[in-house]
Design a protein around this motif. Structure first.
Motif, PDB file in Angstrom:
ATOM      1  N   SER A 151      14.672 -40.448  32.622  1.00 44.66           N
ATOM      2  CA  SER A 151      14.358 -40.638  34.040  1.00 44.66           C
ATOM      3  C   SER A 151      14.551 -39.381  34.877  1.00 44.66           C
ATOM      4  N   GLY A 152      15.597 -38.598  34.612  1.00 46.95           N
ATOM      5  CA  GLY A 152      15.821 -37.373  35.376  1.00 46.95           C
ATOM      6  C   GLY A 152      14.667 -36.403  35.226  1.00 46.95           C
ATOM      7  N   ALA A 153      14.209 -36.215  33.987  1.00 46.52           N
ATOM      8  CA  ALA A 153      13.065 -35.345  33.736  1.00 46.52           C
ATOM      9  C   ALA A 153      11.793 -35.919  34.342  1.00 46.52           C
ATOM     10  N   ILE A 154      11.629 -37.248  34.251  1.00 43.10           N
ATOM     11  CA  ILE A 154      10.444 -37.903  34.812  1.00 43.10           C
ATOM     12  C   ILE A 154      10.412 -37.745  36.320  1.00 43.10           C
ATOM     13  N   PHE A 155      11.553 -37.862  36.969  1.00 37.68           N
ATOM     14  CA  PHE A 155      11.600 -37.648  38.416  1.00 37.68           C
ATOM     15  C   PHE A 155      11.162 -36.228  38.765  1.00 37.68           C
ATOM     16  N   LEU A 211      18.077 -38.127  41.247  1.00 34.09           N
ATOM     17  CA  LEU A 211      18.013 -37.204  42.380  1.00 34.09           C
ATOM     18  C   LEU A 211      18.177 -35.764  41.922  1.00 34.09           C
ATOM     19  N   GLY A 212      19.005 -35.555  40.897  1.00 38.01           N
ATOM     20  CA  GLY A 212      19.185 -34.209  40.360  1.00 38.01           C
ATOM     21  C   GLY A 212      17.902 -33.664  39.777  1.00 38.01           C
ATOM     22  N   GLY A 213      17.206 -34.496  38.987  1.00 39.67           N
ATOM     23  CA  GLY A 213      15.927 -34.075  38.425  1.00 39.67           C
ATOM     24  C   GLY A 213      14.920 -33.752  39.512  1.00 39.67           C
ATOM     25  N   ALA A 214      14.901 -34.559  40.562  1.00 38.25           N
ATOM     26  CA  ALA A 214      13.989 -34.333  41.678  1.00 38.25           C
ATOM     27  C   ALA A 214      14.304 -33.018  42.395  1.00 38.25           C
ATOM     28  N   LEU A 215      15.591 -32.772  42.631  1.00 36.63           N
ATOM     29  CA  LEU A 215      16.001 -31.551  43.324  1.00 36.63           C
ATOM     30  C   LEU A 215      15.647 -30.308  42.516  1.00 36.63           C
ATOM     31  N   ILE A 216      15.911 -30.339  41.222  1.00 32.81           N
ATOM     32  CA  ILE A 216      15.616 -29.190  40.372  1.00 32.81           C
ATOM     33  C   ILE A 216      14.117 -28.911  40.354  1.00 32.81           C
ATOM     34  N   ALA A 217      13.310 -29.966  40.291  1.00 36.78           N
ATOM     35  CA  ALA A 217      11.850 -29.785  40.296  1.00 36.78           C
ATOM     36  C   ALA A 217      11.389 -29.145  41.596  1.00 36.78           C
ATOM     37  N   PHE A 218      11.927 -29.590  42.706  1.00 35.41           N
ATOM     38  CA  PHE A 218      11.573 -29.020  44.008  1.00 35.41           C
ATOM     39  C   PHE A 218      11.870 -27.522  44.038  1.00 35.41           C
TER      40      PHE A 218
END
Length: 233
Positions: A151-155, A211-218
Motif C-alpha cells: 500500500s505504501g508503494a501504491i500510494f 501517508l509516508g509513501g504519498a509524501l515520498i512520491a510528492f
C-alpha cells in the motif's frame, strides 16, 4: 479481443507477478508456515525481537488476505502503466521501491514516537517494569504487530499519477459522476491522515505508511522536475 494485460508496462507486469507469487504461500501452506513467513518477512518495530533489516523491502510483497492484495494490485494495474509510460521504467522502479521503503521508515518513526510517549525512550529499558495493564497492552501491540502490503508503494504511484494527470476524470465507486484526480487524491490523503491520527477502535491499517509513501512520491516528482503532462488537461 485484445487481452487487458497486453498493454502492461514491464515493471508493473513483473511487480504483479512477484506479488501474486508471494501471496501463494498463504493459500498453499498451513497456518504455522504462514506465521513463520510473517514473522520473518513482514515489518516489525525496530526494537522488536522480530525485526530484521531485510523486512523494509520484503514487507511490500506480503498481503493479509484476498481483499488486501486485490485492491493493491488493481490500483497498480490501473494506474501503474500510465505512470511508468510517462516517466520511464527506471524512474518508475525507483519511485515504487523508494516510496515503499520510505513508507515503512515513516511507520517505524511513528511507532517510535508512540513508544517514547509511553515509556520515555525509543526502546524499552532493560529495567522497565509496570503494573499498568493498559500500558503493557499498548507496548505489546506496537512490538508484535506486523506491517505488510504494497500500500505504501501504491500510494506513491497514485500521488505520481495525480501530479502528472491532475485533470484526468476518474469514476469512483458509489459516486455517479466522474471526478478529476486533483480533487480525489487530496481527499483520500485527508481521510488517511484523519484515520491515522484518530486511531479508531478496531483499525489495524498502517495509515502513516500510506501517508509516508504519498509524501515520498510528492518529493520525488518535484526533485525529478516532472509536472503535468500535455494529455488529459
Amino acid at each position: 479481443m485484445q487481452s487487458p494485460f497486453s498493454n502492461l508496462s514491464p515493471v508493473v507486469k513483473n511487480l504483479l507477478i512477484i506479488n501474486v507469487l508471494c501471496f501463494l504461500p498463504s493459500i498453499l501452506f498451513n497456518e504455522n508456515m504462514n506465521n513463520w513467513i510473517i514473522i520473518h518477512f513482514a515489518a516489525f518495530y525496530f526494537d522488536s525481537p522480530f525485526f530484521k533489516p531485510w523486512q523494509i523491502i520484503t514487507y511490500m510483497f506480503l498481503h493479509a488476505g484476498w481483499e488486501h492484495i486485490f485492491f493493491n494490485m488493481f490500483a497498480l494495474f490501473s494506474f501503474g502503466p500510465i505512470v511508468e509510460y510517462s516517466i520511464g521504467s527506471k524512474k518508475f522502479f525507483n519511485l515504487y521501491f523508494i516510496c515503499g521503503i520510505g513508507a515503512i521508515l515513516i511507520q517505524l518513526l511513528v511507532q517510535g514516537i508512540q513508544v517514547y510517549h509511553l515509556v520515555g525512550h525509543f526502546t524499552l529499558p532493560s529495567t522497565f517494569q509496570t503494573d499498568d495493564a493498559g500500558l503493557i497492552s499498548k507496548i505489546k501491540e506496537i512490538y508484535s504487530s506486523p506491517t505488510l502490503g504494497a500500500s505504501g508503494a501504491i500510494f506513491g504511484v497514485l500521488i505520481a499519477f495525480g501530479m502528472l494527470y491532475p485533470n484526468m476524470e476518474l469514476m469512483i465507486m458509489f459516486i455517479p459522476v466522474p471526478i478529476k484526480a486533483k480533487y480525489i487524491i487530496p481527499v483520500y490523503i485527508l481521510i488517511e491522515l484523519t484515520l491515522g491520527v484518530g486511531r479508531f477502535g478496531g483499525d489495524n491499517v498502517a495509515h502513516f505508511a500510506h501517508l509516508g509513501g504519498a509524501l515520498i512520491a510528492f518529493i520525488l516528482i518535484k526533485i525529478w522536475g516532472l509536472g503535468k503532462t500535455n494529455s488529459f488537461r
